[in-house]
Design a protein around this motif. Structure first.
Motif, PDB file in Angstrom:
ATOM      1  N   HIS A 195       0.813  -1.222   0.000  1.00  0.00           N
ATOM      2  CA  HIS A 195       0.000   0.000   0.000  1.00  0.00           C
ATOM      3  C   HIS A 195       0.843   1.266   0.000  1.00  0.00           C
ATOM      4  N   SER A 196       1.765   1.324  -0.969  1.00  0.00           N
ATOM      5  CA  SER A 196       2.471   2.576  -1.255  1.00  0.00           C
ATOM      6  C   SER A 196       3.013   2.501  -2.673  1.00  0.00           C
ATOM      7  N   PHE A 201       8.217   4.484   0.885  1.00  0.00           N
ATOM      8  CA  PHE A 201       7.445   3.930   1.992  1.00  0.00           C
ATOM      9  C   PHE A 201       7.406   2.408   1.992  1.00  0.00           C
ATOM     10  N   PRO A 206       2.763   2.389   5.716  1.00  0.00           N
ATOM     11  CA  PRO A 206       3.130   3.354   4.677  1.00  0.00           C
ATOM     12  C   PRO A 206       2.181   4.550   4.600  1.00  0.00           C
ATOM     13  N   TYR A 207       0.894   4.385   4.934  1.00  0.00           N
ATOM     14  CA  TYR A 207      -0.009   5.543   4.870  1.00  0.00           C
ATOM     15  C   TYR A 207       0.349   6.559   5.949  1.00  0.00           C
ATOM     16  N   ALA A 210       3.364   8.306   4.627  1.00  0.00           N
ATOM     17  CA  ALA A 210       2.988   9.209   3.527  1.00  0.00           C
ATOM     18  C   ALA A 210       2.363  10.482   4.081  1.00  0.00           C
ATOM     19  N   VAL A 218      -1.024   9.304  -3.103  1.00  0.00           N
ATOM     20  CA  VAL A 218      -0.651   8.026  -2.493  1.00  0.00           C
ATOM     21  C   VAL A 218      -0.757   6.938  -3.544  1.00  0.00           C
ATOM     22  N   GLY A 255      -6.750   4.830  -0.543  1.00  0.00           N
ATOM     23  CA  GLY A 255      -5.779   3.822  -0.960  1.00  0.00           C
ATOM     24  C   GLY A 255      -6.425   2.456  -1.195  1.00  0.00           C
TER      25      GLY A 255
END
Lengths: 287, 287, 287, 287
Positions: A195-196, A201, A206-207, A210, A218, A255
């Motif tokens: 998830h990046s 990240f 990672p969120y 970010a 994203v 995301g």
């Protein structure tokens, strides 16, 4: 496109050092076995002096053993690797998840809508019981195998036993790191969604990272899992715009839409034999 | 990619009714003339029963007349049309403009940065004197030919005289409608950029119409010009987001960024022989 | 929008700890000075307990000193910072470049098309003579100041002397690292374009690094330059798709289209007083 | 964001002829009732001389009747319309579908993931029994009301009876045209998803029409349903790339991904009181 009006469809991928005559040699071979090429895509990496070719052909169940032997012979001359798939059966897929459900829903829904005709979903494995009802909605077996650092080896053994007839493993937001022993059982057949926008990240949360960095986009990345976490060959990536108004939860929400799309796109390419991995990079032929 | 390390690069496009053996026949022919295929892309339109193939090959200046004759022979058997281009010379391009300068700047800048290596810009023709200095910045001849309804026929004759050695005409926001007589001089070689997402907002003042409709995206479309205004085969399209805050002038400003990108992308595809027109649709092979 | 039909337009940005009554206090103040609010955008960062407000107002040249004093008083009560801009004059911009010309062309072309009405371009500074003719096409002074590690301090002194009346510095692919002393002369007024999707591929040769990693998108990032190279607050980012067929040169070519767009978007936001920097993140209000 | 740490959140939208002092008047009024403005966005349409304002405020259950009366008074002075919503209860939503399930799944999944916290889904109405099990997965009542040209009036009466307590109707690929009588029951509260980039390809079978035209992008449009079919005010639009390789079925498959995203985005804006309709155009404030 499992069946055309003119017979079954198969795929052939060959790749190796570039040299003259590969295309003609391959198309002549397939012609000799009654196969008609309906699609051919090639690519020469001039910097690496490498050649890649993917053929889609119709066939009428020729002598497959002989064809593979002839192909192996030709490829030896050209120092090529080959992947010949008559597509007589669907690929068997095992899905691994933890608690997030959006990628699992997407895979099950797209499959049930017949948008992933090249696969059968054999089972779902999770380290949590949370998504049992999702799998059951589609009559897919769901196995809970909790994993702790102490028990990881034996739990992975259980997982591998369940996956022993599976061709492809999809890590649909599975939040455990797999061991090298596990990964080596499915070379170039384990697809992970991160998830990046890799390589930004890498690793966990990672969120959050970010958001801290204040990025304006994203991303999500689907890649083959390798022993170097989040560094495997990238199959597909995409991004979505965010603003200062988006908190971490908003990044997660936006995301999730991305993750499912990117994973789906990568899986489609993999199932249709459109990917060739070379030196940590993916050649992804068009559909 | 005008020259590879292994010789000159040429392109071959063939298309017609689908049948077995086309790929092998074409690749064998090229091999016979010492050409090595570095790229091949095919497509079968099963609904239309049509087959399309584009080959990129290296060559060492073989007997081109003989090769074309053999090709014509083969294509006759398969009922295929063919376009064989040894790429011994660049395509000569004539640009037509009115008063908007953004597409003209883009073409001249990209060309001077050597990003459009397959073309020479021969001249610019305009119905207004406004952009003379732009052309002069790049030492490109600029011809002013005002057009009125009464004088259209004779002015077009002057334009055609100026364009007589030109291969491709780019209508880079040329605001006059060309006659059928003019268009027929350059079949599938006149590229127009229209400032909307066709088929929405055909005809004049599309940004005004888009604003009136309250759309949330505006688009641009590059297509081959045909006698049906804004209805020719589409080569490339793109859109950009707009909001209620954007007035007509904002749509124009945002749209200009789009227009130049879309026109450039279409022109690149055309120059690299990557487009085949079939029944008002464009097959656009990847670069 | 430098002038509306109802008078001149100014902007006010205030920000600080969130508390009740800020919006009413600010709008009442402006009303007291005969200003009418035509646009207001606020944002509360609940995690940080911060409040941000941007107002656009018409004014008829009121007593500006008194208004600023009253504003300062109010902001003291609320512990807010303020930026009041009557927009009586355009911002003076200095552009710094090296050898790549695409961002410089874009700034000069958009400015000459009156698409950046809030600025005057005062000069271009480069460490190379290559782009002199580009600046001259638009009658903008061009100064060559070569920089070597040994002479950096004195060369920066020359640059600062040239930039002494400038409000904003745009690093339009200027390939030298600026010293902290230089950067501190223009706090939150130096905009850099970096040719990657930050924080991926910080530092030099990001397109090479992107190609090595086999990413499927390349990006560009406009940010305020700070002493931490490539780590300043991000104003704008965008990406474009790439494939295995794209070599480093193709990434550069595609990236150039991005870079100019992203830089332009960031500069527009900056010139229109739409950005507030808070803790290495940019609040970017809509246009 | 139904509740903030500082109290409940409400929204106020006002719009009408632009004049001085509107922002101050509205923020003072809300202050008088103990409401603190946490977000304000305004827009002046100078061409139409219209002003639009959306406020988000915290409240502690003040005298709402008195507040609305005062507001009505102020708005009478300024000739403004107003929409004051204390957000004490969720909006009740009725979904209408036919046979396609992707939009229905999306709404139910996002809702069950708590990503649409401003609504309750009351029921699903369909002219076909096909999607009963989908609704049941989420324990949402499903009503089958077949519609034929002859029985349309009485069937619509049944639908309206079922929808009598509903605030918002979502046409999630409902393939019947609703009568003017029906539409007038829910002014600016019926959201339709159309599977094209309107105004291109209005009416039936837009993917077929898009394929025939050979477009390089397909789109989806969410709009308020009005008596002019597919001509209501547009809330949200998006597109996705397609190529010559995509047949009608591929356009449908790609389009389904779009449709659900676009519908979701529009519904979010509607539920959060972020949309104001003016003369067939939507002002959509940012989230």
């Amino acid at each position: 496109m499992a069946l055309s009006s003119r017979g079954r469809l198969g795929t052939l991928r060959v790749f190796g050092p570039d040299s003259d005559g590969i295309v003609a040699a391959c198309s002549n071979l397939m012609g000799k076995y009654g196969c008609n090429i309906v699609k051919s895509e090639t690519w020469s990496d001039q910097k690496e002096n490498m050649f890649f070719n993917r053929l889609v052909f119709t066939h009428d169940q020729p002598d497959k053993v002989a064809c593979q032997q002839d192909l192996t012979e030709i490829c030896k001359d050209f120092q090529l690797e080959n992947r010949l798939n008559w597509r007589d059966r669907k690929k068997k897929v095992g899905i691994m998840v933890s608690k997030y459900d959006h990628c699992l829903w997407e895979l099950l829904l797209r499959h049930s809508a017949n948008e992933l005709p090249e696969m059968d979903i054999e089972l779902v494995i999770s380290n949590h019981p949370d998504l049992q009802s999702v799998a059951e909605t589609f009559q897919v077996p769901y196995h809970v195998i909790p994993v702790t650092p102490e028990t990881k080896a034996e739990e992975e053994a259980k997982q591998l036993e369940l996956l022993k007839n599976v061709d492809v493993v999809v890590l649909a937001r599975y939040m455990q790191v797999l061991s090298g022993d596990f990964l080596r059982q499915f070379p170039e057949n384990i697809i992970n969604i991160h998830h990046s926008f890799l390589p930004a990240f890498m690793g966990g949360r990672p969120y959050h990272a970010a958001h801290d960095r204040g990025v304006k986009l994203v991303g999500a990345t689907a890649h083959y899992a390798t022993e170097d976490l989040d560094e495997g060959p990238i199959i597909s990536q995409d991004v979505i715009s965010v603003t200062h108004r988006d908190g971490v939860k908003d990044l997660m929400r936006k995301g999730r839409i991305l993750e499912r799309n990117v994973l789906l796109k990568a899986l489609e390419a993999h199932l249709e034999d459109r990917v060739i991995v070379h030196k940590n990079r993916c050649i992804v032929f068009e559909d």
